[in-house]
Enzyme design. Structure first.
Site, PDB file in Angstrom:
ATOM      1  N   PRO A   4     -13.559 -11.256   5.737  1.00  0.00           N
ATOM      2  CA  PRO A   4     -12.262 -11.366   6.398  1.00  0.00           C
ATOM      3  C   PRO A   4     -11.145 -11.661   5.398  1.00  0.00           C
ATOM      4  O   PRO A   4     -11.337 -12.427   4.454  1.00  0.00           O
ATOM      5  CB  PRO A   4     -12.450 -12.565   7.323  1.00  0.00           C
ATOM      6  N   CYS A  42      18.588  -1.775  -1.382  1.00  0.00           N
ATOM      7  CA  CYS A  42      19.305  -0.537  -1.081  1.00  0.00           C
ATOM      8  C   CYS A  42      18.392   0.526  -0.490  1.00  0.00           C
ATOM      9  O   CYS A  42      18.099   1.535  -1.126  1.00  0.00           O
ATOM     10  CB  CYS A  42      19.973  -0.021  -2.346  1.00  0.00           C
ATOM     11  N   GLU A  43      17.883   0.281   0.688  1.00  0.00           N
ATOM     12  CA  GLU A  43      17.048   1.221   1.436  1.00  0.00           C
ATOM     13  C   GLU A  43      17.304   0.954   2.910  1.00  0.00           C
ATOM     14  O   GLU A  43      17.333  -0.210   3.326  1.00  0.00           O
ATOM     15  CB  GLU A  43      15.545   0.938   1.211  1.00  0.00           C
ATOM     16  N   TYR A  66      -1.203  -9.979   3.330  1.00  0.00           N
ATOM     17  CA  TYR A  66      -0.485  -8.746   2.977  1.00  0.00           C
ATOM     18  C   TYR A  66       1.029  -8.980   2.962  1.00  0.00           C
ATOM     19  O   TYR A  66       1.812  -8.129   3.348  1.00  0.00           O
ATOM     20  CB  TYR A  66      -0.897  -7.594   3.913  1.00  0.00           C
ATOM     21  N   ARG A 122       5.563  -5.370   5.192  1.00  0.00           N
ATOM     22  CA  ARG A 122       4.870  -4.863   6.380  1.00  0.00           C
ATOM     23  C   ARG A 122       5.780  -4.206   7.420  1.00  0.00           C
ATOM     24  O   ARG A 122       5.438  -3.146   7.935  1.00  0.00           O
ATOM     25  CB  ARG A 122       3.996  -5.955   7.024  1.00  0.00           C
TER      26      ARG A 122
HETATM   27  C1  LIG Z   1      -9.114  -4.970   2.915  1.00  0.00           C
HETATM   28  C2  LIG Z   1     -10.565  -5.158   3.008  1.00  0.00           C
HETATM   29  C3  LIG Z   1     -11.100  -6.239   3.718  1.00  0.00           C
HETATM   30  C4  LIG Z   1     -10.252  -7.233   4.466  1.00  0.00           C
HETATM   31  O1  LIG Z   1      -9.617  -6.676   5.543  1.00  0.00           O
HETATM   32  P1  LIG Z   1      -8.866  -7.611   6.635  1.00  0.00           P
HETATM   33  O2  LIG Z   1      -8.367  -6.663   7.625  1.00  0.00           O
HETATM   34  O3  LIG Z   1      -7.791  -8.325   5.919  1.00  0.00           O
HETATM   35  O4  LIG Z   1      -9.898  -8.545   7.171  1.00  0.00           O
HETATM   36  C5  LIG Z   1     -12.466  -6.387   3.725  1.00  0.00           C
HETATM   37  N1  LIG Z   1     -13.283  -5.515   3.075  1.00  0.00           N
HETATM   38  C6  LIG Z   1     -12.795  -4.454   2.396  1.00  0.00           C
HETATM   39  C7  LIG Z   1     -13.727  -3.542   1.710  1.00  0.00           C
HETATM   40  C8  LIG Z   1     -11.432  -4.238   2.342  1.00  0.00           C
HETATM   41  O5  LIG Z   1     -10.955  -3.178   1.685  1.00  0.00           O
END
Ligand SMILES: *Cc1c(COP(=O)(O)O)cnc(C)c1O
Length: 403
Positions: A260, A328-329, A357, A298
């Site tokens: 996670p 500037c976007e 993120y 995001r």
């Molecule tokens: C990005 C990623 C995760 C984590 O994803 P979440 O949506 O933040 O839980 C886990 N494993 C792999 C291989 C990833 O690329």
């Protein structure tokens, strides 16, 4: 509750604030959900790779899922033991593979036949077998945003089932490869159980068919992707998530590896920005703030929703405004038509769910230094990354400046 006004005063804005106690609660809830089974929670470092954040999870017993050798190095620096570190990603360079083998991490997640070849050759060169896992693409629609879906054949990730089987046979017959795991990760911000259950079933069946030909794996790596609440969406409870996965593993004695990222950090984080001006263009009202898309991408990238809270003395009626930054976007916005009360210069806006993120996707676009980051734990705040200054931004160019 976090005192954002005091933090903004002490550390300035824009500012990232992370609630470390909330991160602990999320970690514990997920770990508990797999109780009774051997499991490793391997925090997906890319979600928030601040060393103090990774250190916080290391202290709780977490492993790390890394997608570059830089992240592997961060995991080591933060004190995560080698035997809990895995390395995933579709495009690993030879240098990255070499370093991962030398560092003796738990395994490399291999994503193509060509990559398997490279890992084998490098392991041979080093005279050191490499533990591997293969990322299977179960061709399941995770029902999430197309940019964050990864488990369909039109996505670049993983290999199909028959390729995976061929790769396991090759690995088993190689003295330089040790196949120990199987991996799938169908997408991010998953809010429905059914796709996860289906993917787990497909992969569990593959494990059984491998057992039949004497390939015994130890790790069932279910990826990350557990969704979180940004607004009013319904999402998955960790307990139900764990049960859905475990229910596919009857008679299989495997250690669960779960990766996670967002689930552990998204709702622990807040992005605090200051109001510079309000302005009106025709019928449209804008609130211009000191944070921008280079700090939190995001909304611009995925049109993602973030809850936004105003800290102001004007608690009158709200009107709909676009909240925009100085970059500037036209894509530089945090929200459109968002209800906020009238705001004064220096009022604060707190953008919620910014812990995953957020900072990590930041850039120096428009020669803007990235924000400071602050951790709050047991009611105390501490700086975990300094605000970038102008000198930080030019230091790698300045020596090349000629007349
Ligand atoms: C990005 C990623 C995760 C984590 O994803 P979440 O949506 O933040 O839980 C886990 N494993 C792999 C291989 C990833 O690329």
């Amino acid at each position: 509750m976090v005192d954002f006004k005091a933090l903004a005063k002490e550390y300035g804005t824009p500012l990232y604030v992370y609630d470390f106690d909330y991160m602990s609660e999320q970690y514990t809830e997920l770990k508990e959900a797999f109780k009774g089974r051997k499991s490793i929670i391997a925090y997906a470092v890319k979600a928030n790779s601040n060393l103090s954040v990774v250190r916080h999870f290391a202290k709780m017993g977490s492993g790390a899922d890394c997608v570059s050798i830089g992240e592997v190095r961060r995991a080591f620096l933060a004190g995560i033991p080698a035997y809990k570190i895995i390395f995933s990603g579709v495009g690993k360079s030879d240098d990255e593979i070499r370093e991962a083998i030398e560092k003796d991490i738990l395994y490399i997640n291999v994503e193509s036949e060509a990559e398997l070849q490279r890992v084998e050759s490098i392991a041979e060169e080093l005279g050191r077998p490499s533990r591997i896992s293969i990322r299977v693409n179960p061709n399941i629609d995770p029902q999430t945003h197309p940019y964050i879906s990864t488990g369909l054949h039109d996505n670049k990730f993983g290999v199909d089932l028959s390729t995976a089987k061929r790769m396991y046979i090759q690995a088993k017959n190689s003295e330089h490869l040790d196949p120990v795991g199987i991996h799938f990760h169908i997408g991010s911000q998953l809010t429905q159980l059914q796709p996860i259950r289906e993917a787990a079933e497909i992969v569990a069946d593959l494990i059984r068919s491998l057992q039949a030909i004497d390939i015994e794996l130890k790790f069932f790596d279910v990826g990350g992707g557990l969704g979180v609440k940004y607004g009013n969406e319904e999402t998955i409870k960790p307990y139900d998530y764990a049960q859905a996965i475990l229910s596919t593993l009857t008679a299989l004695d495997l250690t669960i590896l779960c990766e996670p990222g967002r689930f552990l950090t998204a709702n622990a984080g807040y992005f605090v920005t200051k109001v510079l001006y309000e302005k009106q263009n025709g019928d449209k009202k804008f609130v211009v703030v000191d944070g921008a898309m280079n700090d939190l991408l995001r909304p611009s990238l995925y049109n993602a929703y973030h809850k936004i809270e105003a800290i102001t003395d004007n608690n009158g009626k709200t009107r709909e405004v676009d909240i925009v930054g100085p970059v500037c976007e036209s894509g530089d916005f945090f929200a459109k038509n968002y209800p906020l009360p009238e705001l004064n210069r220096n009022d604060l806006l707190v953008i919620h769910s910014a812990g995953a993120y957020g900072f990590g996707m930041g850039s120096n676009y428009n020669t803007r230094g990235r924000s400071a980051e602050v951790a709050v734990q047991n009611g105390k705040a501490r700086l975990i990354r300094k605000r970038e200054c102008f000198e930080d931004l030019i230091c790698l160019e300045q020596e090349f400046l000629v007349d």
